[in-house]
Design a protein around this motif. Structure first.
Motif, PDB file in Angstrom:
ATOM      1  N   UNK A 398      40.313   9.686 -16.380  1.00 55.28           N
ATOM      2  CA  UNK A 398      41.265   9.421 -16.511  1.00 55.28           C
ATOM      3  C   UNK A 398      40.680   8.620 -15.224  1.00 55.28           C
ATOM      4  N   UNK A 399      40.381   8.453 -14.448  1.00 57.24           N
ATOM      5  CA  UNK A 399      39.646   7.577 -13.353  1.00 57.24           C
ATOM      6  C   UNK A 399      39.509   6.388 -14.137  1.00 57.24           C
ATOM      7  N   UNK A 400      38.042   6.189 -14.997  1.00 57.11           N
ATOM      8  CA  UNK A 400      38.124   5.729 -16.369  1.00 57.11           C
ATOM      9  C   UNK A 400      38.687   4.633 -16.694  1.00 57.11           C
ATOM     10  N   UNK A 401      39.490   6.065 -17.486  1.00 56.55           N
ATOM     11  CA  UNK A 401      40.229   4.728 -18.918  1.00 56.55           C
ATOM     12  C   UNK A 401      41.366   4.215 -18.316  1.00 56.55           C
ATOM     13  N   UNK A 402      41.793   4.153 -16.570  1.00 55.31           N
ATOM     14  CA  UNK A 402      42.895   3.980 -15.853  1.00 55.31           C
ATOM     15  C   UNK A 402      41.990   2.416 -15.028  1.00 55.31           C
ATOM     16  N   UNK A 403      41.164   2.263 -15.279  1.00 52.70           N
ATOM     17  CA  UNK A 403      39.681   1.661 -14.392  1.00 52.70           C
ATOM     18  C   UNK A 403      40.019   0.334 -14.875  1.00 52.70           C
ATOM     19  N   UNK A 471      27.806  10.328 -17.216  1.00 46.21           N
ATOM     20  CA  UNK A 471      27.888   9.126 -17.843  1.00 46.21           C
ATOM     21  C   UNK A 471      29.054   8.774 -18.639  1.00 46.21           C
ATOM     22  N   UNK A 472      30.360   9.139 -17.819  1.00 44.18           N
ATOM     23  CA  UNK A 472      31.218   9.116 -18.839  1.00 44.18           C
ATOM     24  C   UNK A 472      32.007   7.336 -18.361  1.00 44.18           C
ATOM     25  N   UNK A 473      31.674   7.043 -17.111  1.00 39.93           N
ATOM     26  CA  UNK A 473      32.185   5.574 -16.514  1.00 39.93           C
ATOM     27  C   UNK A 473      32.046   4.504 -17.284  1.00 39.93           C
ATOM     28  N   UNK A 474      30.245   4.531 -17.587  1.00 39.70           N
ATOM     29  CA  UNK A 474      29.623   3.599 -17.708  1.00 39.70           C
ATOM     30  C   UNK A 474      30.017   3.862 -19.675  1.00 39.70           C
ATOM     31  N   UNK A 475      29.994   4.678 -20.256  1.00 42.05           N
ATOM     32  CA  UNK A 475      30.749   5.179 -21.538  1.00 42.05           C
ATOM     33  C   UNK A 475      32.052   4.280 -21.694  1.00 42.05           C
ATOM     34  N   UNK A 476      32.555   5.075 -20.733  1.00 46.70           N
ATOM     35  CA  UNK A 476      33.758   3.881 -21.171  1.00 46.70           C
ATOM     36  C   UNK A 476      33.898   2.830 -21.309  1.00 46.70           C
ATOM     37  N   UNK A 477      33.564   2.343 -19.637  1.00 46.22           N
ATOM     38  CA  UNK A 477      33.344   0.519 -20.132  1.00 46.22           C
ATOM     39  C   UNK A 477      32.746   0.185 -21.093  1.00 46.22           C
TER      40      UNK A 477
END
Length: 485
Positions: A398-403, A471-477
């Motif tokens: 959720x945080x990564x998508x919002x970012x 790994x989620x944050x980098x994947x969303x990026x």
């Protein structure tokens, strides 16, 4: 004549113990005709030295083959291929020519042109697998599942392993579902109203086959579970796709000719919308007006970690018109292929007869293993562990998508394991998925969930069930960058 020790070599890719690999090598040599009756095998010392393994490992393998009459022992002379070993078939296979059959004419009905997408079998080798419905090996309780499987293989459970139940099921598993699983959803059912299936998809197929004909109409959610399109198209019934909103299926949009309503009220597939209580009551009232039945697919209700799950539609049903579909494949592991149907005894009787004519019953050993895993408390412990992991992963995603400003089109009110995403209108998410694969990113394009020729191409699903939180944050990026590009 002796079999050369050079014949044997270890395969580093073999899945199993060294002992089982040696047994397999020798058994395959005999079954293929390479090793003949009365031929002598290398001594245990010589083979162990050649393979670079312990002599006891080779001895145990030979002993097991000896017990199964593949080998025989001749005192101090050594081990030989047994005179009673299986004889390879003595025939020359026919040399295949080009088919003379016109299969385009011979095939009466086609089942291969469905909506279900192909998913990569090597998904676990990707660094960022945002794939739905796969088990995370780091969360699964391998040790206790193995113990339950061994217990189910015991002598006292021989009947559950070897019996042909014909059209019946393991009474222990049925009893656990009736006394423990269903009451958690507010459902009361007798064993005669429960049928074990090969997963939820098999339950949906059985329901469609029993309830629908070419003259009847089925109302379905749009978008919905892609395999349900295939199941209903195969039944040749009339289809009434109904566009869902933020609260799921709108009852007022159900056509008056509808006979069967398929819905996912607790966790709409794939938008994840949860149907409010008022709409559930309205849906039941609409079905009553039409004298229609409802098939409720209650997948993923166990993944409610943000709040308690809403009551099942079946628990509100006073008329007996709701057929309930549940599954252990989503919560334990998908390869288990174990689900269940709950409905009025008259319906279950017909579904049971149909299942018996197609596959008899799900394997008894699998049913008994699951019964032990559930009744000994391992299942509840597994669900608690999964919920905690999913809670953390959801917060990170959720945080990564919002970012990165990625648009969330739907997220489960009570939890779940995925986000339903909407890309800009000009983005074709099937092409986006192809672009991301070389970067180690797997996403699920959303067009297969929609009905008709004008399907939107800009939706996709991101699951967090199979990817670790770090790994989620980098994947969303990487997804965001690919969309910008």
């Amino acid at each position: 004549m002796s079999i050369s020790v050079e014949t044997f070599f270890l395969n580093p890719q073999f899945q199993g113990t060294l002992q089982s690999q040696i047994q397999q090598m020798i058994a395959e040599g005999i079954l293929s005709g390479r090793f003949r009756k009365a031929e002598r095998l290398p001594s245990t010392r010589k083979l162990a030295s050649h393979l670079g393994i312990s002599r006891i490992t080779v001895t145990l393998a030979y002993t097991e083959l000896l017990a199964n009459d593949y080998l025989t022992s001749r005192g101090r002379s050594g081990y030989y291929v047994s005179e009673n070993a299986p004889v390879p078939p003595n025939y020359k296979p026919v040399q295949r020519q080009e088919d003379k059959v016109d299969w385009s004419r011979v095939i009466g009905r086609r089942f291969s042109d469905g909506n279900t997408p192909e998913k990569p079998q090597d998904w676990a080798s990707y660094r960022f697998p945002f794939v739905y419905g796969q088990a995370d090996p780091k969360l699964f309780d391998h040790a206790n599942w193995r113990l339950c499987a061994l217990q189910a293989l015991g002598q006292k459970d021989f009947a559950s392993l070897a019996t042909d139940y014909y059209d019946q099921d393991d009474p222990r598993l049925v009893e656990f579902i009736a006394r423990n699983t269903l009451p958690r959803r507010g459902i009361v059912a007798r064993p005669e109203e429960i049928l074990i299936t090969m997963g939820a998809q098999n339950a949906l197929w059985l329901s469609a086959q029993v309830l629908l004909t070419q003259r009847r109409m089925a109302a379905i959610e749009d978008p919905c579970y892609h395999a349900l399109f295939d199941i209903l198209n195969q039944s040749r019934c009339h289809l009434a796709p109904i566009t869902v909103d933020r609260d799921g299926l709108p009852p007022d949009s159900i056509p008056p000719e509808t006979d069967v309503i398929f819905t996912t009220p607790s966790h709409q597939c794939p938008t994840t919308a949860t149907m409010p209580m008022a709409r559930r009551q309205a849906l039941l009232e609409r079905a009553r007006e039409l004298d229609a039945v409802i098939v409720e697919d209650d997948y993923e209700f166990e993944m409610s970690f943000l709040d308690a799950p809403s009551p099942a539609l079946k628990s509100l049903d006073a008329d007996g018109r709701v057929i309930y579909v549940g599954s252990f494949s989503k919560s334990i592991f998908p390869g288990l292929r174990l689900g269940y149907l709950v409905g009025s005894e008259s319906f279950i009787r017909e579904a049971r007869a149909l299942r018996a004519s197609v596959l008899r019953h799900p394997p008894g050993h699998i049913q008994r293993t699951a019964a032990y895993f559930l009744s000994l408390g391992h299942y509840d412990a597994l669900i608690r562990r999964i919920r905690e992991a999913f809670r953390e992963r959801r917060e990170v995603m959720q945080e990564a998508l919002d970012k990165h400003g990625l648009k969330i089109a739907g997220q489960g009110m009570h939890g779940g394991s995925s986000f339903w995403m909407e890309a800009p209108d000009h983005i074709d998410t099937e092409k986006l998925a192809e672009k991301l694969r070389p970067q180690g990113v797997l996403i699920e394009p959303g067009h297969t969930f929609f009905n008709g020729s004008g399907r939107p191409r800009n939706y996709y699903r991101l699951a967090y069930s199979s990817i670790p939180a770090n790994r989620i944050t980098e994947g969303v990026s990487r997804i965001a960058q690919a969309i910008r590009d």
